[in-house]
Write an enzyme that holds these catalytic residues in place. Sequence first.
Site: not given
Ligand code: ACO
Length: 440
Positions: A317, A375
Amino acid sequence: MATPTHTSDDASPTVTLIDNQSQKRIELAILPSNEGPDVIDVRNLYRDMNYFTYDPGFTSTASCDSAITFIDGEKGILLHRGYSIEELASRSDFLEVAYLLIQGELPSKKQRQKFDAEIQLHTMVDEQLISFYNGFRRDAHPMAIMVGVVGALSAFYHDSLDIKDLAQCHLASMRLISKMPTIAAMAYKYTMGQPFVYPDNELTYSENFLRMMFSVPAQEYVPNPVLSRALDRIFILHADHEQNASTSTVRLAGSSQANPFACIAAGIASLWGPAHGGANEAVLNMLNEIGHKDNIHEFIARAKDKNDPFRLMGFGHRVYKNHDPRAQVLRESAHEVLTELGSTEQPLFELAMELERIALEDDYFIEKKLFPNVDFYSGIILKAMGFPTSMFTVLFAVARTAGWVSQWNEMINEPVHKIGRPRQRYIGYGLREYVPTEKR
Ligand code: ACO
């Protein structure tokens, strides 16, 4: 109890910004917050230094003062008017939370009765709106219908459009919270080719919604208390979430003094995007793709592989970096609903719990602070209840209307009303001369 306020005075702390080129300096006041980081007041930066601040995605920018919702992502805290989401989810109900968000305090018994009566008064929609539905194709996405129909409310309720009249603002707010389940259920019924079901004011907010969704004239519908309670909890958990994309959209639209129905329609449009309201559907797809517990390790490995775009849906998140307090509540709800229904979704739930267990023990997810978000379990619950995936975001919109309306009211009641007008870092051409077609 009055809403806590904060003012800055001469003794307030400041930060000094020095331009290393011109040696110009400016003192910027640090305004205190009641919870969370204090904010640096940059309002005079352009006037005094000829600079804008740069923050695409608003990751470090507070766009407003608000006393409604507080999130501490590091600690996994979500408070509405100071009350924790866990306590509200276990002890309150959605309409009480809506009252709390709008009014700032929990209602007394009498206030609650008055509020419920007001909500019940407005559950029906103008009959002419039905022609509006008939204008959509049967295969339209229900969110497309929601954007259109909610926007169209401003063409029906002319007596609640004047944002300078407090009584009209209140009326519009009540209408929106009250009519949203009716409009949402009608969108579903229309796409199913089934007759619209009128609201029943004897039922609770959630029972009424379930009935409008799932009953048909040919068969009596008896609301199931376990399911209506689970739905009510989902509504509570989605009621507000501070200045997220759709709420900021509502505020920005409202800052031009647009009418409340148009502003909420804008919020619905923003919520529709898969990066905002659509992730629970992606979780279901992922669980179906994983298919069996034996395949979990393969998918975990894929999620960790930098060369593979696959991510564990429902994990991570932008704000919560410890745990999402809403996820735990929904895990319990999922258990209750599936036990009640003896559902065919039970294997999917067990798969989800096993995936959660394995991921939470994995160094990659521990290091990156990736936990199940709201979610992760909501899609399983909604699917077990019989909601098609296309309705998941619509349900989110029904719940979030309470938050949008509260945030909109807070904004229009601010003493100084400023239209939202972000600036930009321009990276295009400077002035150039027009070239006639034959010379291009
Ligand atoms: N699975 C695997 N790796 C992940 C995941 C995941 N679900 N989420 C983040 N990471 C990793 C990224 O690859 C990144 O790694 P790095 O630092 O080596 O490049 C690190 O964790 C940070 O990720 P970001 O995308 O920079 O984090 P951000 O805070 O921008 O993203 C997000 C948050 C978009 C929710 C992300 O965790 C994601 O894509 N999750 C899956 C989709 C999801 O469940 N979305 C619902 C969110 S809740 C809502 O909107 C109500």
